[in-house]
Design an enzyme around this catalytic site. Structure first.
Site, short mmCIF file in Angstrom:
data_model
loop_
_atom_site.label_atom_id
_atom_site.label_comp_id
_atom_site.label_asym_id
_atom_site.label_seq_id
_atom_site.Cartn_x
_atom_site.Cartn_y
_atom_site.Cartn_z
N SER A 196 0.72 -1.19 -0.05
CA SER A 196 -0.01 0.19 0.05
C SER A 196 0.87 1.23 -0.08
O SER A 196 0.15 2.14 -0.43
CB SER A 196 -0.94 -0.05 1.07
OG SER A 196 -0.28 -0.27 2.25
N HIS A 224 -5.96 -3.65 -2.52
CA HIS A 224 -5.59 -2.84 -3.27
C HIS A 224 -5.75 -3.37 -4.89
O HIS A 224 -5.05 -2.80 -5.91
CB HIS A 224 -4.15 -2.00 -3.26
CG HIS A 224 -4.38 -1.04 -1.87
ND1 HIS A 224 -4.87 0.00 -1.53
CD2 HIS A 224 -3.87 -1.73 -0.58
CE1 HIS A 224 -4.53 0.43 -0.47
NE2 HIS A 224 -4.26 -0.48 0.27
N LYS A 254 -12.35 -0.22 -1.15
CA LYS A 254 -11.55 0.71 -1.98
C LYS A 254 -11.98 0.91 -3.37
O LYS A 254 -13.08 1.72 -3.64
CB LYS A 254 -10.10 0.11 -2.00
CG LYS A 254 -9.45 0.03 -0.32
CD LYS A 254 -8.13 -0.34 -0.27
CE LYS A 254 -7.77 -0.72 1.20
NZ LYS A 254 -7.74 0.52 1.92
N1 PMP Z 1 -5.14 -4.57 3.78
C1 PMP Z 1 -4.70 -3.70 3.12
C2 PMP Z 1 -3.41 -3.86 2.34
C3 PMP Z 1 -5.20 -2.12 3.32
O1 PMP Z 1 -4.30 -1.12 2.81
C4 PMP Z 1 -6.18 -2.04 3.96
C5 PMP Z 1 -6.78 -0.58 4.33
N2 PMP Z 1 -5.81 0.40 4.38
C6 PMP Z 1 -6.83 -3.04 4.42
C7 PMP Z 1 -6.44 -4.28 4.52
C8 PMP Z 1 -8.27 -2.81 5.51
O2 PMP Z 1 -9.34 -2.78 4.77
P1 PMP Z 1 -10.39 -2.06 5.40
O3 PMP Z 1 -10.14 -0.49 4.88
O4 PMP Z 1 -11.45 -2.48 4.43
O5 PMP Z 1 -10.57 -2.31 6.85
#
Ligand code: PMP
Length: 403
Positions: A196, A224, A254
């Protein structure tokens, strides 16, 4: 309120965060998520910005047709689910959503959680226990790390995307176990699909090979990647044209522009999670209208692969434009384009100057990324115009040159 006792718990941490520039506060947006937004500036005025910071990669959060479908679902299903999935909360939209996710991901089955965070935490902690081994990429998301901690399994961190290092830690772990009296461990490899803060991809074909050769279960978090990678946005396996991981986690918050997390895979896996995953069992089901919205939005992605293509084209256009302007970036394989500045204070300065000029790209710094690796984390949408992207690239280059 006993202020002295509250101070004992909170004061030092807040003061330390202020002193070392890591105090966090929220930006206020006055319009819905889209490629153009209005934000409240520090002086209290509203200002329009080009948003280059959203996870809503396909820009689906503010489309009339999809908003109306969600509103209709509220009228039909009310405002909340009223219970956990295993008590009274499981409504028709939840089931339809899970069926559609399984179909979209090309898996036998899917199970949803209220967030992607809960999907990771609940899946890892259900699959693994204290005698097990987990092999985790050093740049994995916090929700994976928290799931590992909760599982109490022994965690071995391998160097980012380094398959030789993964193999090395697996052998080292096995050797340590062979020398102990404990039974042979179960082994899980876990990785983000798209990292990310860097926007790069896990090497799925190689991970599949290493997992197979070492009898590991492979879990990939496609937070992502869903709606972004592959010709039709199916994710990492579509991107590489290879088999799927054993356990695919994703989020609906997302590119899908709703809320919720999911796990897709064999029915035996999802049945296991229904029975054993505490973040699935001990929480109220997501509102049925949210499940309906996530499902509608996924159907929209399924029907509009050109939107995924537009996103891809925009990423290429933006990276090319930055390079033409002399900014050093790689062509990102995802929707995330990191522009590394290095120094923390300088990265903050660049981000603040961009905001003054109507371009919103946050600076990411330690501890989210390593010290001296502070960066602008730009993320693109399918609907940015080339003109917006060119303006952003030129402005970034101008500001960086003057540093
Ligand atoms: N996994 C990754 C790689 C993320 O970037 C995120 C959110 N930033 C999540 C899981 C968590 O997802 P959510 O926002 O739906 O809780």
């Amino acid at each position: 309120m006993n202020e002295r006792i509250l101070d004992l718990f909170t004061k030092d941490a807040l003061e330390a965060a202020r002193a070392n520039n890591t105090y966090r506060s929220m930006r206020l947006m006055e319009t819905p998520e889209s490629s153009r937004v209005k934000i409240r500036m520090p002086n209290g005025a509203s200002q329009e910005q080009i948003l280059l910071a959203s996870n809503s990669y396909l820009d689906l959060a503010n489309i009339d047709e999809l908003k109306q479908a969600m509103a209709q679902a509220v009228l039909e299903w009310g405002t909340g689910s009223g219970g956990a999935r295993l008590t009274t909360g499981n409504k028709t939209p939840h089931q339809e959503l899970e069926e559609f996710i399984a179909k979209f991901k090309g898996e036998e089955s899917a199970i949803t959680f209220n967030t992607g965070y809960m999907a990771n935490v609940g899946t890892i902690s259900a699959l693994c226990g204290k005698n097990d081994f987990i092999f985790s990429d050093e740049l994995n998301h916090a929700s994976i790390i928290d799931g590992i901690r909760l599982s109490r399994a022994k965690c071995f961190v391998y160097k980012h995307n380094d398959m030789a290092d993964l193999q090395r830690v697996i052998l080292e772990a096995e050797k340590s176990r062979a020398e102990s009296a404990l039974p042979a461990p179960r082994k899980l490899i876990v990785t983000d699909a798209v990292f990310s803060m860097d926007g790069d991809l896990a090497n799925l074909p190689e991970l599949l090979r290493v997992a197979k050769e070492n009898d590991c279960l492979l879990m990939v978090d496609e937070a992502h990647a869903t709606g972004v990678l592959g010709k039709t946005g199916r994710g990492l396996a579509e991107h590489y044209g290879c088999a799927h991981a054993d356990v695919t986690v994703g989020t609906l918050s997302k590119a899908v522009a709703a809320e919720g997390g999911f796990v897709a895979g064999p029915k035996q896996l999802t049945e296991f999670l229904k029975n054993k995953s505490r973040s699935f069992i001990f929480t109220t089901a997501m509102a049925p209208a949210v499940a309906a919205a996530a499902c509608n939005n996924l159907r929209f992605i399924d029907a509009h692969p050109e939107r995924v293509q537009n996103l891809r084209d925009n990423v290429k256009f933006f990276c090319d434009a930055l390079r033409r302007e002399g900014v050093n970036v790689d062509l990102s394989p995802s929707a995330i384009v990191p522009i590394v500045i290095g120094d923390e204070a300088k990265a903050m300065q660049v981000s603040a100057k961009l905001q003054e000029q109507g371009i919103l790209i946050p600076a990411i710094r330690y501890p989210t990324v390593a010290k001296g690796q502070a960066r602008l984390r730009a993320s693109l949408m399918a609907t940015h115009t080339h003109e917006q992207l060119q303006t952003a690239a030129s402005t970034i280059a101008q500001i960086i040159k003057k540093l």
